[in-house]
Design an enzyme around this catalytic site. Structure first.
Site, PDB file in Angstrom:
ATOM      1  N   TYR A   1      -1.591  -0.769  10.613  1.00  0.00           N
ATOM      2  CA  TYR A   1      -1.900  -1.130   9.221  1.00  0.00           C
ATOM      3  C   TYR A   1      -0.716  -0.762   8.329  1.00  0.00           C
ATOM      4  O   TYR A   1      -0.226  -1.575   7.534  1.00  0.00           O
ATOM      5  CB  TYR A   1      -3.170  -0.428   8.733  1.00  0.00           C
ATOM      6  CG  TYR A   1      -3.419  -0.701   7.260  1.00  0.00           C
ATOM      7  CD1 TYR A   1      -3.802  -1.977   6.831  1.00  0.00           C
ATOM      8  CD2 TYR A   1      -3.228   0.284   6.291  1.00  0.00           C
ATOM      9  CE1 TYR A   1      -3.984  -2.248   5.469  1.00  0.00           C
ATOM     10  CE2 TYR A   1      -3.406   0.020   4.942  1.00  0.00           C
ATOM     11  CZ  TYR A   1      -3.791  -1.252   4.538  1.00  0.00           C
ATOM     12  OH  TYR A   1      -3.959  -1.531   3.198  1.00  0.00           O
TER      13      TYR A   1
ATOM     14  N   SER B   1       0.852  -1.198   0.000  1.00  0.00           N
ATOM     15  CA  SER B   1       0.000   0.000   0.000  1.00  0.00           C
ATOM     16  C   SER B   1       0.884   1.243   0.000  1.00  0.00           C
ATOM     17  O   SER B   1       2.049   1.189   0.443  1.00  0.00           O
ATOM     18  CB  SER B   1      -0.854  -0.009   1.271  1.00  0.00           C
ATOM     19  OG  SER B   1      -1.444   1.253   1.501  1.00  0.00           O
TER      20      SER B   1
HETATM   21  P1  NDP Z   1     -11.931  -5.730   0.559  1.00  0.00           P
HETATM   22  O1  NDP Z   1     -12.327  -5.579   1.982  1.00  0.00           O
HETATM   23  O2  NDP Z   1     -12.902  -5.379  -0.502  1.00  0.00           O
HETATM   24  O3  NDP Z   1     -11.423  -7.230   0.290  1.00  0.00           O
HETATM   25  C1  NDP Z   1     -10.610  -7.885   1.230  1.00  0.00           C
HETATM   26  C2  NDP Z   1     -10.512  -9.361   0.875  1.00  0.00           C
HETATM   27  O4  NDP Z   1      -9.627  -9.979   1.830  1.00  0.00           O
HETATM   28  C3  NDP Z   1     -11.846 -10.081   0.964  1.00  0.00           C
HETATM   29  O5  NDP Z   1     -11.971 -10.981  -0.112  1.00  0.00           O
HETATM   30  C4  NDP Z   1     -11.756 -10.835   2.287  1.00  0.00           C
HETATM   31  O6  NDP Z   1     -12.475 -12.067   2.218  1.00  0.00           O
HETATM   32  C5  NDP Z   1     -10.257 -11.125   2.356  1.00  0.00           C
HETATM   33  N1  NDP Z   1      -9.851 -11.394   3.727  1.00  0.00           N
HETATM   34  C6  NDP Z   1      -9.718 -10.522   4.743  1.00  0.00           C
HETATM   35  N2  NDP Z   1      -9.397 -11.184   5.874  1.00  0.00           N
HETATM   36  C7  NDP Z   1      -9.354 -12.489   5.532  1.00  0.00           C
HETATM   37  C8  NDP Z   1      -9.088 -13.675   6.267  1.00  0.00           C
HETATM   38  N3  NDP Z   1      -8.805 -13.654   7.572  1.00  0.00           N
HETATM   39  N4  NDP Z   1      -9.143 -14.845   5.619  1.00  0.00           N
HETATM   40  C9  NDP Z   1      -9.431 -14.887   4.312  1.00  0.00           C
HETATM   41  N5  NDP Z   1      -9.678 -13.820   3.559  1.00  0.00           N
HETATM   42  C10 NDP Z   1      -9.644 -12.633   4.180  1.00  0.00           C
HETATM   43  O7  NDP Z   1     -10.588  -4.852   0.412  1.00  0.00           O
HETATM   44  P2  NDP Z   1      -9.600  -4.583  -0.828  1.00  0.00           P
HETATM   45  O8  NDP Z   1      -9.985  -5.378  -2.005  1.00  0.00           O
HETATM   46  O9  NDP Z   1      -9.461  -3.136  -0.963  1.00  0.00           O
HETATM   47  O10 NDP Z   1      -8.238  -5.117  -0.194  1.00  0.00           O
HETATM   48  C11 NDP Z   1      -7.434  -6.112  -0.783  1.00  0.00           C
HETATM   49  C12 NDP Z   1      -5.990  -5.857  -0.416  1.00  0.00           C
HETATM   50  O11 NDP Z   1      -5.572  -4.625  -0.989  1.00  0.00           O
HETATM   51  C13 NDP Z   1      -5.718  -5.742   1.084  1.00  0.00           C
HETATM   52  O12 NDP Z   1      -4.520  -6.410   1.381  1.00  0.00           O
HETATM   53  C14 NDP Z   1      -5.573  -4.239   1.303  1.00  0.00           C
HETATM   54  O13 NDP Z   1      -4.754  -3.951   2.407  1.00  0.00           O
HETATM   55  C15 NDP Z   1      -4.914  -3.860  -0.011  1.00  0.00           C
HETATM   56  N6  NDP Z   1      -5.028  -2.444  -0.358  1.00  0.00           N
HETATM   57  C16 NDP Z   1      -6.258  -1.839  -0.470  1.00  0.00           C
HETATM   58  C17 NDP Z   1      -6.347  -0.497  -0.798  1.00  0.00           C
HETATM   59  C18 NDP Z   1      -7.655   0.225  -0.868  1.00  0.00           C
HETATM   60  O14 NDP Z   1      -7.637   1.483  -0.859  1.00  0.00           O
HETATM   61  N7  NDP Z   1      -8.789  -0.446  -0.954  1.00  0.00           N
HETATM   62  C19 NDP Z   1      -5.146   0.279  -1.094  1.00  0.00           C
HETATM   63  C20 NDP Z   1      -3.907  -0.443  -0.915  1.00  0.00           C
HETATM   64  C21 NDP Z   1      -3.878  -1.751  -0.597  1.00  0.00           C
HETATM   65  P3  NDP Z   1     -13.479 -12.635   3.360  1.00  0.00           P
HETATM   66  O15 NDP Z   1     -13.917 -11.459   4.186  1.00  0.00           O
HETATM   67  O16 NDP Z   1     -14.572 -13.314   2.597  1.00  0.00           O
HETATM   68  O17 NDP Z   1     -12.635 -13.598   4.115  1.00  0.00           O
HETATM   69  C1  8X3 Z   2      -5.080   1.452   1.715  1.00  0.00           C
HETATM   70  C2  8X3 Z   2      -4.732   2.847   1.307  1.00  0.00           C
HETATM   71  O1  8X3 Z   2      -4.215   5.180   2.139  1.00  0.00           O
HETATM   72  O2  8X3 Z   2      -6.096   3.988   3.172  1.00  0.00           O
HETATM   73  O3  8X3 Z   2      -3.937   0.695   1.875  1.00  0.00           O
HETATM   74  O4  8X3 Z   2      -3.843   3.361   3.701  1.00  0.00           O
HETATM   75  S1  8X3 Z   2      -4.706   3.857   2.660  1.00  0.00           S
END
Ligand code: NDP
Ligand code: 8X3
Length: 247
Positions: free
Chosen positions: A147, A134
């Site tokens: 985080y 991130s």
């Molecule tokens: P979402 O919340 O939309 O998706 C998160 C996914 O992670 C879900 O499919 C969830 O599945 C899965 N997950 C979370 N915890 C678990 C667990 N314990 N076991 C299995 N699966 C798990 O978020 P994003 O798509 O945005 O996030 C995806 C990745 O991208 C993360 O690592 C996040 O930190 C990263 N990211 C996101 C950004 C943003 O601005 N959105 C920016 C930078 C990075 P389920 O709940 O069904 O288990």
């Molecule tokens: C998710 C982006 O800026 O909310 O990783 O940390 S931020």
């Protein structure tokens, strides 16, 4: 046919990535805790997808699920470590220690375990690993505390993996997005949809599909080429200055 193993395929970036990779002719193994969403994904995408209804933090269950992969899905060419979450935006001194532990267990401990489990297969296939870090890894912000720390770990672990995998042909990339509108902020705020809508309102944020297209692009580059790190932001997001407290 190449096979991708994508953690967290039930929402956001992971779900968009599952769809993009299948559309591009890959087989996909994907994981998640929400069984009904995994079934819906499987129903909409068909035999190219194999779902594993496991919590990534459950090392024994993940190990068993990987060991039991059907033959068509057992040869893994690409691991996308996507499953992850943020919990809370409070300052460290007001944060909940259980939330911190959940982020470390998911974003760090589970990610390294899945990686270690799949490394032999990835070395066999001269495959690739793409880790979801991130911008929080690179730029501190108030309330980012643990985080951001987990995502800095992911970035540095990716670079360290690359050093260790030197000579194996395995590629490793750390993807570092800024604001992507997914369920991320709904999860972070404990279900506050209005807070999520407010955060992304008017920003024209990136989408899960934007990041999925980037993941696919990285994965399908010529195999002699490694993207080490890749940072992305929406045009409407950039940098802030230092905070200064005055006496
Ligand atoms: P979402 O919340 O939309 O998706 C998160 C996914 O992670 C879900 O499919 C969830 O599945 C899965 N997950 C979370 N915890 C678990 C667990 N314990 N076991 C299995 N699966 C798990 O978020 P994003 O798509 O945005 O996030 C995806 C990745 O991208 C993360 O690592 C996040 O930190 C990263 N990211 C996101 C950004 C943003 O601005 N959105 C920016 C930078 C990075 P389920 O709940 O069904 O288990
Ligand atoms: C998710 C982006 O800026 O909310 O990783 O940390 S931020």
């Amino acid at each position: 046919m190449r096979t991708a193993f994508i953690t967290g395929g039930t929402s956001g970036i992971g779900e968009a990535a599952v769809r993009a990779f299948v559309a591009s002719g890959w087989r996909v193994v994907t994981t998640g805790r929400r069984a009904e969403r995994l079934s819906a994904l499987r129903d909409s995408l068909g035999d190219s997808v194999h779902t594993l209804n496991v919590d990534v933090r459950d090392r024994a269950a993940m190990d068993a699920a990987i060991a039991g992969l059907p033959e068509d899905f057992a040869r893994i060419d690409l691991l996308i470590n996507n499953a992850g979450l943020a919990l809370g935006t409070a300052p460290a001194q007001q944060s909940n220690l259980d939330d911190w532990q959940t982020m470390i267990d998911t974003n760090v401990s589970a990610l390294v375990a899945v990686t270690r489990m799949l490394l032999p297969r990835l070395i066999d296939t001269k495959g690739a690993i793409i880790n979801l870090s991130s911008v929080a890894a690179n730029y501190p912000y108030a309330g980012g505390n643990v985080y951001a720390g987990t995502k800095a770990f992911v970035r540095q672990f990716s670079l360290g993996l690359r050093a260790d995998l030197h000579g194996t042909g395995v590629r490793v990339t750390s993807i570092e997005p800024g604001m992507v509108e997914t369920e991320f902020t709904v999860v972070r705020t404990g279900g506050d949809r209005a807070a999520s809508d407010k955060l992304y309102g008017g920003v024209d944020p990136m989408t899960g599909e934007d990041i999925a297209a980037t993941l696919l692009w990285v994965a399908e580059l010529p195999v002699h080429l490694n993207i080490n790190t890749l940072e992305l932001m929406p045009v409407n997001q950039s940098f802030a200055g230092f905070a200064v407290a005055r006496n």
